[in-house]
Design an enzyme around this catalytic site. Structure first.
Site, PDB file in Angstrom:
ATOM      1  N   ASP A 147      15.959  33.275 157.008  1.00 39.95           N
ATOM      2  CA  ASP A 147      16.807  32.711 155.950  1.00 39.95           C
ATOM      3  C   ASP A 147      16.048  32.789 154.624  1.00 39.95           C
ATOM      4  O   ASP A 147      14.870  32.412 154.547  1.00 39.95           O
ATOM      5  CB  ASP A 147      17.162  31.261 156.254  1.00 39.95           C
ATOM      6  CG  ASP A 147      18.090  30.700 155.214  1.00 39.95           C
ATOM      7  OD1 ASP A 147      19.295  30.981 155.275  1.00 39.95           O
ATOM      8  OD2 ASP A 147      17.587  29.968 154.319  1.00 39.95           O
ATOM      9  N   ILE A 148      16.722  33.315 153.589  1.00 40.12           N
ATOM     10  CA  ILE A 148      16.106  33.382 152.260  1.00 40.12           C
ATOM     11  C   ILE A 148      16.052  31.974 151.682  1.00 40.12           C
ATOM     12  O   ILE A 148      17.090  31.302 151.574  1.00 40.12           O
ATOM     13  CB  ILE A 148      16.899  34.317 151.334  1.00 40.12           C
ATOM     14  CG1 ILE A 148      16.970  35.718 151.941  1.00 40.12           C
ATOM     15  CG2 ILE A 148      16.271  34.358 149.950  1.00 40.12           C
ATOM     16  CD1 ILE A 148      17.847  36.692 151.153  1.00 40.12           C
ATOM     17  N   GLU A 184      22.705  34.814 153.513  1.00 38.81           N
ATOM     18  CA  GLU A 184      21.320  35.122 153.235  1.00 38.81           C
ATOM     19  C   GLU A 184      20.472  35.139 154.509  1.00 38.81           C
ATOM     20  O   GLU A 184      19.252  34.977 154.444  1.00 38.81           O
ATOM     21  CB  GLU A 184      20.763  34.110 152.242  1.00 38.81           C
ATOM     22  CG  GLU A 184      20.700  32.661 152.753  1.00 38.81           C
ATOM     23  CD  GLU A 184      21.966  31.893 152.434  1.00 38.81           C
ATOM     24  OE1 GLU A 184      23.014  32.546 152.314  1.00 38.81           O
ATOM     25  OE2 GLU A 184      21.890  30.660 152.309  1.00 38.81           O
TER      26      GLU A 184
END
Length: 965
Positions: free
Chosen positions: A838-839, A881
């Site tokens: 996950d960004i 994301e």
């Protein structure tokens, strides 16, 4: 109130030898409205009720119309032609017309919902009279009396140079005028002053009244007088010193007198009573009086509008002679008296008189918790701190307390059983007292479910029901043993406050509602909040007139017993809404909605069918027949407003059809039932013929709205009904028509239909003409299309399994691979690791830069992951994301090492080419297949590990249960 009762005793003109047929003023329920309630001004110069049921109030700042819920204001803006918003007088006519007279001489007439401006008078109009012949007579301030023929503008002067206040016409056509110069008698347009030799004092006359019998009453600066045909006599000598400003004869023939400085007086069979500011009036200056069609008395003062009505509830308090206001127990005695126990003593009420019952050897206030009547009529008393006592010769004597065997001095319940044995429920156990004075005690060790006893009852089989703070215990009269009656766990009930037996049913008031127990089948059902009961905690159950009356901390609840039994017998098929239920509180006359419990009896029914309830502010007495009488009154229904797309539309004249333009999207109706007794409890039903011909229940909702109605003619109907009563034939209707656009008309639709048929025919001929050529072209194209379709199918297959932004496999592709290969890995005892990425703070990137920058960041991350995964398989964009990585034949710890390298690479990567000062990190959640048996759990563990990474500060790699792995 002390002053009020002194007047009541002083001015009573005759003794009451029987139950009075009318209420004392102290028993009326009163309400006050002022500018805080929506009135434009607090000086209520005049009050009138029109034939449609509305109440109208004239003030110095305009006219207010009251529908029971709210006031609607009319000023010079709404009443065109009125020279001033200050209004002095309102006169309603039997045909529904309403005349209003203003401070600057303005006169308006409301007729059929429309205002009509009449010619102004030359001075303020104090009163207006329309005679039987149609003449309009005006009582003017400082300008005497004038009249007009049939609403014409031409005035004929009858009196001059005096202030005229009131006009009446008697049966002979004689006009009587109350003026600052005395009383005038006007015949054939000629005025003659009534001389002082007639019996009237030589003083100003403020008001006049013709009674139903035709007697003329005169209110003067020095008392009230009546004309006996020859001369005037004082109505009551006490009123001689009063300046009478208004007069009223009510429906029972009682006379009401408004005064200038001393409030209101009433003369009835109860004598002369006074109500002033000390007794609750907003002010002592009375400007107007009115009795409405529901028999309420409206009093206009210079400090607000005041109403007295016979509410279903009346109250006995300290002001009426009780020892205290906090009532704990009420006993209906066999001799028709009522015994009231409060926190400050004991009272006996008989023939509407309260007598205090004092302790024989103690002057300290006695806190009474419970009462019981013995077989010989003797009253026994349970107290809060003094144990068990009894009343002998109207004095209270001690019987038992802790010093001589009682378990506790706090006695909350008393019961004489069928063997004349006294059961004593205390805060520390149960005792019995035999006729020979022998005392037996019982506690939990003897089988009681709890020692805190609050309720006792004997059923028809001789068993004793014992209500405690932790449940119910039954004493079996045959086996002489105790057993616990266990409430089902789902009831969640503990406290049992009261019992009521109805045949083979025992009803129990508990802290979770009403419980029904069948004595033979031993079945138990609950009527609680889930079944529609508005409260959890009930204290006492009383049956009257096919209803169960339940006391609670929020008022007294009336439930239809037959409907309730039907619901409890058929819970799966009967709706909760089918049970008629009404809760009564302060709005119905209770001084406090808090009915007390935990002591017995907390409510009882008297021989006269009135219910008595112990409350925190006195003993509340409910007269059910008043509820019936109220529900049988005629109930006018009115449509108050019609709105089209949010804009108010003038209501049409009855019978007319209102035309509306095409294209409207929303119509709404505002309506009201004109009851001033229970406006908040009225129920409504509506019907829109042309759309739905069924009556729809609207409960207490006074607005109905329809959207996107098709063009056509409609008839809206609404009717109002009292709670727990049949619907009256009082519906109001409004007819309207929604016009069509030209393309919505039938003729246009028919033309379009014919046109489509012709067009279809031409197309058919065209297709036949070109059939041969099309056939050739189709043959040539088939081959090309087959080729194109294959190419397109390949492209669709790629698009279906790849993310358009990053060109990585998408979630669908990832799920297909994982679902099809996971079982193989488990079967072959191979390890499969997975990571979800996950960004970090991606929303901030979108918010601080833009979504376009965010997309570029996603693509850059995808490229970095591709570079890192050159020799590994199955990288995918998971969504948003998030990305996923699969590591066949790798453990979670091996995957963790790889992910840590990737994390560091991304953290160190320069994103300035995308956006200046942009720094991006990612978080990893890693797990493997060793601890799961299906791929869904594998994903869930990875997601859980990702959550840990975020929770632990982001920009990190977390392995689920790393130590175990």
């Amino acid at each position: 109130m002390t002053r009020f009762f002194s007047y009541l005793l002083l001015f009573t003109s005759f003794a009451i030898t029987a139950t009075p047929s009318r209420l004392a003023l102290s028993d009326y329920f009163t309400e006050t409205w002022s500018t805080r309630s929506g009135l434009p001004h607090n000086s209520i110069n005049s009050v009138a009720q029109t034939a449609d049921g509305y109440l109208w109030v004239a003030t110095w700042e305009g006219l207010a119309r009251f529908n029971g819920r709210e006031f609607k204001l009319f000023t010079r803006t709404e009443i065109v032609g009125l020279p001033d918003s200050g209004l002095r007088s309102l006169i309603s006519q039997p045909n529904g017309e309403l005349y209003i007279a203003g401070a600057r001489g303005g006169i308006s007439l409301r007729k059929a919902g429309r205002w009509q401006t009449l010619s102004s008078a030359k001075a303020m109009v104090n009163h207006l009279l329309k005679t039987r012949s149609g003449q309009l007579w005006l009582a003017l301030e400082g300008q005497g009396v004038v009249y007009r023929q049939h609403d014409s503008a031409v005035e004929h002067q009858v009196l001059t140079d005096v202030s005229a206040y009131r006009l009446v016409e008697d049966q002979t056509g004689t006009i009587w005028a109350a003026t600052s110069d005395g009383l005038y008698k006007i015949r054939a347009g000629k005025a003659v002053k009534v001389p002082s030799s007639s019996g009237l004092p030589n003083t100003s006359v403020y008001t006049l009244l013709l009674t139903k019998s035709g007697t003329l009453l005169v209110g003067t600066e020095q008392g009230a007088w009546q004309f006996n045909g020859k001369r005037f006599e004082s109505i009551n000598p006490v009123l001689s010193n009063q300046s009478i400003s208004s007069l009223l004869e009510d429906s029972q023939g009682d006379l009401w007198f408004g005064t200038i400085n001393n409030g209101v007086f009433r003369l009835s069979e109860l004598g002369l009573e006074q109500l002033d500011a000390d007794a609750g009036l907003p002010a002592n200056r009375i400007l107007s009086l009115l009795q409405d069609r529901e028999q309420s008395i409206w009093v206009g003062t210079n400090a607000g509008l005041f109403r007295l009505r016979e509410a279903p509830f009346t109250n006995w308090t300290k002001k009426r002679g009780l020892a205290g206001d906090y009532i704990r127990s009420i006993l209906a005695h066999s001799d028709s008296s009522i015994w009231v126990g409060s926190s400050s003593g004991l009272n006996r009420i008989n023939d509407n008189q309260s007598v205090a019952v004092q302790q024989a050897d103690n002057t300290e206030p006695l806190s009474v918790l419970s009462l019981a009547e013995a077989e010989n009529g003797q009253v026994w008393v349970g107290t809060y701190t003094s144990g068990l006592m009894k009343v002998v010769n109207n004095q209270i004597f001690p019987v038992k307390d802790r010093t001589n065997g009682l378990l506790s001095n706090e006695v909350r319940a008393l019961l004489f059983d069928s063997k004349n044995r006294l059961w004593i429920g205390s805060a520390n156990g149960l005792s019995t007292l035999n006729e020979d004075g022998q005392l037996s005690v019982y506690s939990k060790s003897d089988g009681l479910v709890g020692n805190f006893i609050m309720a006792l009852s004997e059923d028809s089989y001789g068993n004793i029901w014992i209500g405690t703070g932790v449940g119910v215990t039954l004493y079996n009269a045959t086996t002489h043993s105790f057993r616990t009656l266990t409430f089902p766990e789902q009831f969640s009930a503990e406290y049992a406050f009261g019992f009521y037996q109805d045949g083979n049913t025992m009803w129990m008031a508990t802290d979770r509602g009403l419980i029904r127990y069948h004595l033979i089948r031993e079945e138990m059902q609950l009527f609680g909040r889930e079944q529609g009961l508005p409260v959890d905690k009930l204290f006492q159950i009383v049956e009257q007139d096919q209803s169960l009356w339940l006391t609670s901390n929020r008022g007294v609840i009336q439930v239809n017993k037959a409907q309730l039994n039907n619901l409890l017998d058929n819970p799966q098929t009967v709706s909760n809404a089918s049970v008629s239920l009404q809760i009564y509180d302060e709005a119905d006359g209770m001084l406090s909605a808090q009915a007390n419990g935990g002591s017995n009896p907390a409510a009882t029914i008297h021989q006269d069918e009135r219910l008595w309830v112990a409350t925190a502010k006195g003993a509340a007495v409910i007269t059910p027949k008043r509820l019936k009488e109220a529900s049988q009154l005629s109930l006018p229904t009115v449509i108050e407003g019609f709105f089209v797309d949010g804009k108010a539309i003038d209501l049409p004249v009855a019978g007319d059809v209102l035309e509306l333009p095409a294209g409207i999207s929303r119509v709404s109706f505002h309506y009201a039932g004109l009851s001033f007794i229970m406006p908040q409890r009225l129920n409504y039903q509506t019907q829109l013929s042309g759309f739905n011909n069924q009556w729809l229940d609207r409960s207490q909702l006074t607005i109905t709205e329809y959207t996107n109605l098709p063009p056509g003619e409609y008839t809206f109907k609404v009717r109002a009904g009292y709670p727990n009563s049949e619907w009256q034939n009082n519906e109001q209707t409004l007819r309207f028509k929604i016009n069509s656009f030209f393309w919505q008309k039938m003729s246009f639709k028919l033309m379009m239909f014919i046109g489509f048929i012709l067009l279809g025919y031409l197309l058919y001929k065209y297709r036949l003409y070109h059939y041969k050529r099309i056939e050739i072209e189709l043959t040539e194209k088939v081959a090309q299309q087959v080729k194109d379709l294959k190419k397109q199918a390949d492209a669709f297959a790629y698009q279906a399994n790849h993310d358009q932004l990053t060109q990585l496999p998408n979630r669908r592709s990832f799920d297909l691979w994982l679902s099809s290969h996971f079982a193989e890995f488990k079967r072959d005892n191979k390890i499969l690791a997975i990571a979800i990425i996950d960004i970090d703070h991606f929303k901030s990137i979108n918010d601080n830069w833009s979504h376009m920058i965010g997309d570029k960041v996603i693509c850059e991350i995808a490229e970095l992951l591709k570079s890192a995964m050159l020799h590994r398989e199955h990288i995918a964009r998971w969504g948003g994301e998030e990305f996923t990585l699969l590591f066949p034949n790798c453990s979670a710890l091996q995957a963790q090492q790889f992910c840590e390298n990737v994390r560091q690479t991304i953290a160190a990567h320069d994103f300035s080419a995308i956006a200046e000062n942009l720094h991006v990190t990612v978080s990893f959640g890693v797990t493997d297949s060793r601890q799961v048996n299906d791929y869904d759990r594998l994903l869930a563990h990875a997601d859980q590990a990702l959550y840990q990474a975020k929770s632990n500060g982001r920009n990190r790699v977390e392995v689920l249960n790393a130590s175990a792995l």
